[in-house]
Structures are given as C-alpha cells and as structure tokens.
Design an enzyme around this catalytic site. Structure first.
Site, PDB file in Angstrom:
ATOM      1  N   THR A 117      53.080  38.184  -5.929  1.00 22.70           N
ATOM      2  CA  THR A 117      53.313  37.170  -4.900  1.00 22.70           C
ATOM      3  C   THR A 117      52.107  36.260  -4.700  1.00 22.70           C
ATOM      4  O   THR A 117      50.955  36.695  -4.889  1.00 22.70           O
ATOM      5  CB  THR A 117      53.642  37.854  -3.555  1.00 22.70           C
ATOM      6  OG1 THR A 117      53.591  36.886  -2.506  1.00 22.70           O
ATOM      7  CG2 THR A 117      52.645  38.945  -3.211  1.00 22.70           C
ATOM      8  N   TYR A 141      50.880  43.427   3.200  1.00 25.83           N
ATOM      9  CA  TYR A 141      51.857  43.151   2.139  1.00 25.83           C
ATOM     10  C   TYR A 141      51.150  42.561   0.910  1.00 25.83           C
ATOM     11  O   TYR A 141      51.279  43.066  -0.210  1.00 25.83           O
ATOM     12  CB  TYR A 141      52.950  42.204   2.652  1.00 25.83           C
ATOM     13  CG  TYR A 141      53.795  41.629   1.540  1.00 25.83           C
ATOM     14  CD1 TYR A 141      54.620  42.454   0.776  1.00 25.83           C
ATOM     15  CD2 TYR A 141      53.746  40.269   1.222  1.00 25.83           C
ATOM     16  CE1 TYR A 141      55.372  41.934  -0.271  1.00 25.83           C
ATOM     17  CE2 TYR A 141      54.499  39.748   0.186  1.00 25.83           C
ATOM     18  CZ  TYR A 141      55.305  40.584  -0.556  1.00 25.83           C
ATOM     19  OH  TYR A 141      56.037  40.073  -1.597  1.00 25.83           O
TER      20      TYR A 141
END
Ligand code: UDP
Length: 324
Positions: A117, A141
């Site tokens: 990501t 995250y």
C-alpha cells in the site's frame, strides 16, 4: 491448468484478481476467513474457508491444489481501527503472513505477489511518490504492510523465494461486467460513501477538511480502478514466472483528484446531487498522494486502462443499490 492461491480471494480486490486470473487460464483458489470477504464473490474457482493463521488448513489447501504461486491479499485494512487496536493488525497482518510464508516454504511454493500500500510511505515530502521514497508509515496498518515487505526481502535473500510487492494507491470502481461490487462493512471510502449520499442510503457525505494546501482545499488522492489493479497482479505473476527480480511497484495513475472533483464527477455521471457536510480534517490524512507509475510500466508493461474517473464512477454506481 495452473492454480494460484489467492488469500483474501473473497474480498473486494481479491475477487477481482480471481476473475482476471481465470480469464488468463489460471485456476484461482480463494482462501479467505470470510470476516470481511463474501462467499458469493468467489465465482471463478474454489473457496477454502480458512484463516492464514491456521497452518493445518493452509497445508491441506497447498497439498490439494499445489499452486504455482500465491497472491496474498488477506489483511485487515481499516486505518482508524489499526490505530485503536494495533495488536489486531500486527497479529493478523504480520504474524498471519509469517504463518503463511512458513507453510509455503514447507510446500515449496516460492512465487509470491503481495498486496502492499501507499500507506507505507506515510506523509511524503514530494509527489508523485516514486518507489525509492522514504517509507515512514504513520499508522499501524501501514507499518504492518511495511514490516511484511521487509520480511519478504529477507526471505528472498535467504532462499530461492521471489516476490513482487504492489503498493496500491486508492482502489476504486467495480467489475465493468457487473459481476462484482465493492461491499465493505463498514464502508469508509470516499467514492462508495459519496454514492451512498447520492443514492439516499446516508443523509450526506462528510467531507473531511476543505482547508488543505491544495487547489480547492480538499485532499488529493490517486484513484485506480480495481480491474486495473487485478490486471497488474496477473502481470506480476507472469513476471515472476519469467524469472523477474524481486521488486516493489507503485500502482496508481499519477493523476490525483480532489474530494471536490470526485463529487463533481459523481454528480455528472449519476445525474444526482451529493449532499455534503464539511467536517474537520480526519487524523492522519496527508493533503496529497499520487503515484509515480513509470516503474510498473517499465517492468510489467502495465498502464491503467479503466481508471479515468468516469469509468470508475460508472462501474461503481452500476454495482450500487440506491435507496430510491
Ligand atoms: N474522505 C472524505 N469523506 C469520507 C471518506 C473519505 O472526505 O467519507 C476523504 C479522505 O479524507 C481522503 C479521501 O477522501 O482525503 C480518500 O479517503 P479514503 O478513505 O477513500 O481513502 P484513503 O486515501 O484514506 O486510503
């Protein structure tokens, strides 16, 4: 037919990856604990209901299907939740992946495409962001995904394991043939929330900040169609099959759009108004994110073909059920 194990294959991106794999003649074997995935999104191959922590379930699946490679998408991906419950993210995303990698090693599966990501970059000094930009995630995250990237690099140094890590920017849209949709619960992403506001299933779209140092004051993001993301995964597998070197690649368009521009596009495409309420900034939102995508183009021959905003909104809207 070669099979490919797709962890998280019942999820939003995973189900689109399974479809593209099937179109290219692979058998996608979806492995998903169905915590956030949907069994009815698994249409192009078997669904094994299991958790990546479950070594026995993984071992049985690997022995049965003998996959040529793995696409690993199974992860929790709510940034806010990762801040309030970091252990959930480190346990599932990091320790779950370590468990998966151990099983793959035991079964001699050595080709791995990883769902990473742009959150691994944190708040970049410069955009567009190239792959060698310093990675300083600002939430658990992003940290969890960066930790896995580092583990993959170590594993590749220690064995014949090879990988491609794909750093997605903002996944959006839905299958152009209408066979899949974006169905998060809870839904937090901008485009589906704006469609919910346009369709009357929520009263208004909350716009998180209109005082950013951007041309219209709202945040800029790089939206890439989920079918384009899926295509990049298949190309990454081909690349590994052909002996490609371990690499991390950005997947985006390099053409960021603001929250206001997204709303304008939604109003244009749907013919409906998006009621909005301006809210304070959301914690941890960088003003602007955008991918430098030249490396993926050079290495994989990949360039997005579905990611113009009208196609993104049209396909998302077609899969969405308005209240009226
Ligand atoms: N956003 C917003 N209202 C929402 C959801 C998102 O204004 O209900 C904004 C958010 O602040 C960010 C952009 O839309 O600037 C994209 O957010 P999203 O959660 O879709 O993706 P992210 O970039 O956080 O991964």
């Amino acid at each position: 037919m070669k099979s490919v194990l797709v962890t998280g294959g019942a999820g939003y991106i995973g189900s689109h990856v399974c479809k593209q794999l099937s179109l290219r003649g692979f058998e996608p074997v979806a492995f998903d604990n169905l915590v956030h995935g949907h069994a009815d999104c698994v249409k192009w191959g078997p669904l094994i209901e299991g958790d990546i922590h479950d070594r026995d379930a993984l071992s049985d699946t690997l022995a049965r299907y003998r996959p040529a490679a793995v696409v690993h998408l199974a992860a929790y991906a709510y940034v806010g939740e990762s801040v309030s419950d970091p252990l959930k993210y480190y346990s599932n995303n990091v320790s779950g992946t370590i468990s998966l990698l151990g099983s793959l090693q035991s079964h001699g599966v050595s080709k791995f495409v990883f769902s990473s990501t742009c959150a691994t970059y944190g708040i970049p000094d410069v955009i567009p962001i190239s792959e060698d930009t310093r990675q300083e995630p600002i939430n658990p995250y992003g940290q969890s995904k960066l930790m896995i990237e580092k583990i993959l690099a170590d594993l590749a140094r220690a064995s014949d394991f090879s990988y491609v890590a794909l750093r997605y920017f903002n996944a959006s849209g839905a299958d152009p043939d209408g066979e899949l949709a974006e169905r998060h619960d809870p839904e937090t992403h901008l485009i589906p929330r704006a469609l919910m506001a346009a369709g009357g299933t929520i009263p208004e779209l909350q716009v998180f900040g209109d005082d950013y140092p951007t041309p219209d004051g709202t945040c800029l993001r790089d939206y890439i169609h989920v079918t384009d993301l899926a295509e990049a995964h298949v190309r990454a597998l081909d690349y590994l099959e052909n002996g490609g070197a371990n690499i991390c690649l950005n997947l985006g368009t390099g053409k960021p759009l603001s929250v206001n521009e997204i709303m304008t596009a939604i109003e244009r495409v749907t013919g409906r108004r998006v009621p909005v309420a301006i809210q304070p900034r959301r914690t941890g939102d960088p003003a602007a994110l955008s991918a430098e995508g030249a490396l993926a183009e050079r290495v994989l021959g990949f360039s997005p073909t579905h990611s113009d905003i009208d196609t993104i909104v049209k396909t998302a809207w077609a899969s969405f059920k308005p209240a009226t």
